[in-house]
Write a protein that holds these residues in place. Structure first.
Motif, PDB file in Angstrom:
ATOM      1  N   ARG B  45      60.610   7.419  39.495  1.00 37.73           N
ATOM      2  CA  ARG B  45      59.298   7.942  39.861  1.00 37.73           C
ATOM      3  C   ARG B  45      58.370   7.817  38.655  1.00 37.73           C
ATOM      4  N   SER B  48      52.320   9.573  40.939  1.00 42.12           N
ATOM      5  CA  SER B  48      52.177  10.068  42.308  1.00 42.12           C
ATOM      6  C   SER B  48      50.833   9.647  42.863  1.00 42.12           C
ATOM      7  N   PRO B  55      55.480  10.329  45.692  1.00 40.95           N
ATOM      8  CA  PRO B  55      55.990   9.647  44.502  1.00 40.95           C
ATOM      9  C   PRO B  55      55.765   8.134  44.582  1.00 40.95           C
ATOM     10  N   ASP B  95      50.048  10.679  37.001  1.00 38.41           N
ATOM     11  CA  ASP B  95      49.950  11.728  38.013  1.00 38.41           C
ATOM     12  C   ASP B  95      48.526  12.161  38.319  1.00 38.41           C
TER      13      ASP B  95
END
Lengths: 365, 107
Positions: B45, B48, B55, B95
């Motif tokens: 991962r 996101s 993910p 992220d």
């Protein structure tokens, strides 16, 4: 600023680009090769399978060996290599913008050969975006180029020749291939020998089947397969999508060439004539960008585009070029009809359509 | 897992380096790309998605899909499949949107 002026700019250093570089550089032209990757050879460098259907002057060899051969062939010529560089734009005064990811600098060229290759198509199913779901080419790149085992238990979605190759290569590095899922009623691979090998090492092939969904927290852990009325779940931390490939067209969109649709060549393909010349007269193309085909055909189309550029720039006489081109087309016919007759027919249809382009100046994606 | 002995290509992994993902050290080899080296260490991962916060990780290894974006040595949105590892490289997952440089906040 490191402005470049050149006779021939070749975009893409895969089999087609390298073959075109040999044709042009060996006839005394000033050649510049650009590729966004850091090495020459394109996708050949991770191909450990034996290549069938190579041109008659090449003995059967593995993909990475073909890359080494094509690179060795151009070693003695003074070619300008721009690796780790990308083409980012074409300007009104005819200049081409190139970036090394930090600066942008201009390139002026007399002719251009676009050999950008093909990109793998995705096959969507619920949760296909989970990490651990890769294209089948990505899985091969990881094991053969980066020396990384991408998972322990794999499921492959699709059953082309290439899927069979990679299934065998994954098994050889210790990945357990749990199954190959094919939505058609039969295996797509025409290489019965490869399919036999896959059967022999006990990899089940589920035809008439599809993926219901992938499951996992943060990465794929399970995959749900539907085969006729049966639905079952396999534990898998690697799912490889074999969705076929389509020509990479970004450059052609920017140049404003026209396109035609040929399913057998991978979908939308820039229009080109028998000289592998687009309707932008200084722009030639070669390789998978001119229709997805076998490695032998990629080399041959590269040679053809190179030969035509040589002729256009007066590096060979019209008479020599005519003889060479006739021979190359004949060879292309042999290679392509042996590998897949549909591709050969589609290529001829496509070339015949040149005078009647389906789409002009239109962005498609 | 790193493949120490390849069935066709033999022993190829040379020159180990240390890279950091979320400040944790991991072993990689000089010829590997960042995304591949992280996958060898079972890190899949890499970020996101903005809207549904799903993910994201390596998908195409060819620099086309941009699913493997991460922050590398302070630079946002680096295609980790097209970037080779370097000793001491610091990698953080992708992220959130990067801070855009400039005097005003922009729109």
């Amino acid at each position: 600023m490191k402005a470049v002026e050149t006779d021939v700019l070749i975009i893409g250093a895969g089999p087609a680009g390298l073959a075109a570089a040999f044709e042009t550089a060996s006839r005394g032209l000033d050649v510049t090769v650009i590729d966004e990757s850091l090495s020459l050879g394109g996708q050949l460098i991770q191909q450990t399978q034996n290549l069938s259907s190579l041109p008659s002057d090449l003995s059967p060899m593995r993909g990475f060996e073909l890359a080494a051969h094509l690179i060795k062939q151009i070693e003695e010529y003074d070619i300008r290599y721009l690796l780790g560089h990308r083409v980012i734009g074409f300007y009104q005064d005819g200049t081409i913008g190139i970036t090394d990811e930090v600066d942008v600098f201009p390139v002026k060229t007399k002719k251009m050969i676009v050999a950008t290759g093909a990109a793998e198509n995705a096959v969507a199913f619920p949760k296909w975006t989970l990490p651990g779901v890769l294209t089948i080419g990505a899985a091969q790149t990881l094991i053969n180029r980066d020396f990384v085992k991408p998972g322990n238990d794999a499921v492959i979605v699709g059953s082309s020749d290439f899927a069979m190759d990679v299934a065998l290569q994954l098994s050889e590095v210790g990945v357990q291939v749990k199954g190959i899922v094919e939505k058609s009623t039969g295996v797509l691979s025409r290489n019965t020998e490869k399919v036999k090998q896959v059967n022999k090492i006990g990899i089940p092939i589920y035809v008439d089947s599809s993926i219901v969904e992938a499951r996992g927290m943060g990465a794929v852990e399970e995959i749900v397969i539907k085969q006729e009325d049966r639905v079952f779940t396999e534990k898998a931390d690697l799912v490889c999508i074999d969705g076929g490939r389509s020509p990479i067209l970004d450059i052609f969109y920017q140049l404003g060439t026209s396109f035609g649709f040929q399913k057998e060549l991978g979908g939308w393909v820039p229009q080109y004539n028998k000289d592998f010349q687009t309707d932008c007269k200084d722009v030639f193309l070669a390789g998978n960008a001119a229709g997805v085909s076998t490695q032998g055909a990629l080399v041959l189309t590269g040679r053809l585009a190179g030969m035509n550029v040589c002729e256009a720039l007066g590096a060979v006489s019209k008479e020599t070029a005519a003889v060479e081109k006739k021979g190359l087309w004949k060879e292309l016919e042999i290679v392509e009809t042996k590998y897949n007759l549909d591709i050969w027919h589609a290529r001829n249809r496509h070339v015949d359509n040149f005078t009647h382009p389906v789409l002009k100046d239109q962005f498609i994606s | 897992m790193h493949i120490k002995h390849h069935p066709v290509l033999g022993k190829k992994l040379q020159n180990p380096v240390t890279i950091y993902f979320n400040d944790q050290p991991y072993t990689a080899y000089e010829q590997q790309t960042v995304a591949a080296a992280l996958m060898a260490n079972d890190i899949k991962r890499l970020g996101s998605s903005r809207n549904l916060v799903q993910p994201r990780g390596l998908f195409c290894t060819r620099g086309r899909c941009c699913s493997c974006y991460a922050t590398v040595n302070g630079e946002n949105h680096v295609r980790t499949c097209m970037t080779r590892v370097e000793d001491g490289m610091k990698i953080y997952p992708n992220d959130e949107d990067p801070e855009v440089r400039g005097e005003s906040c922009g729109d």
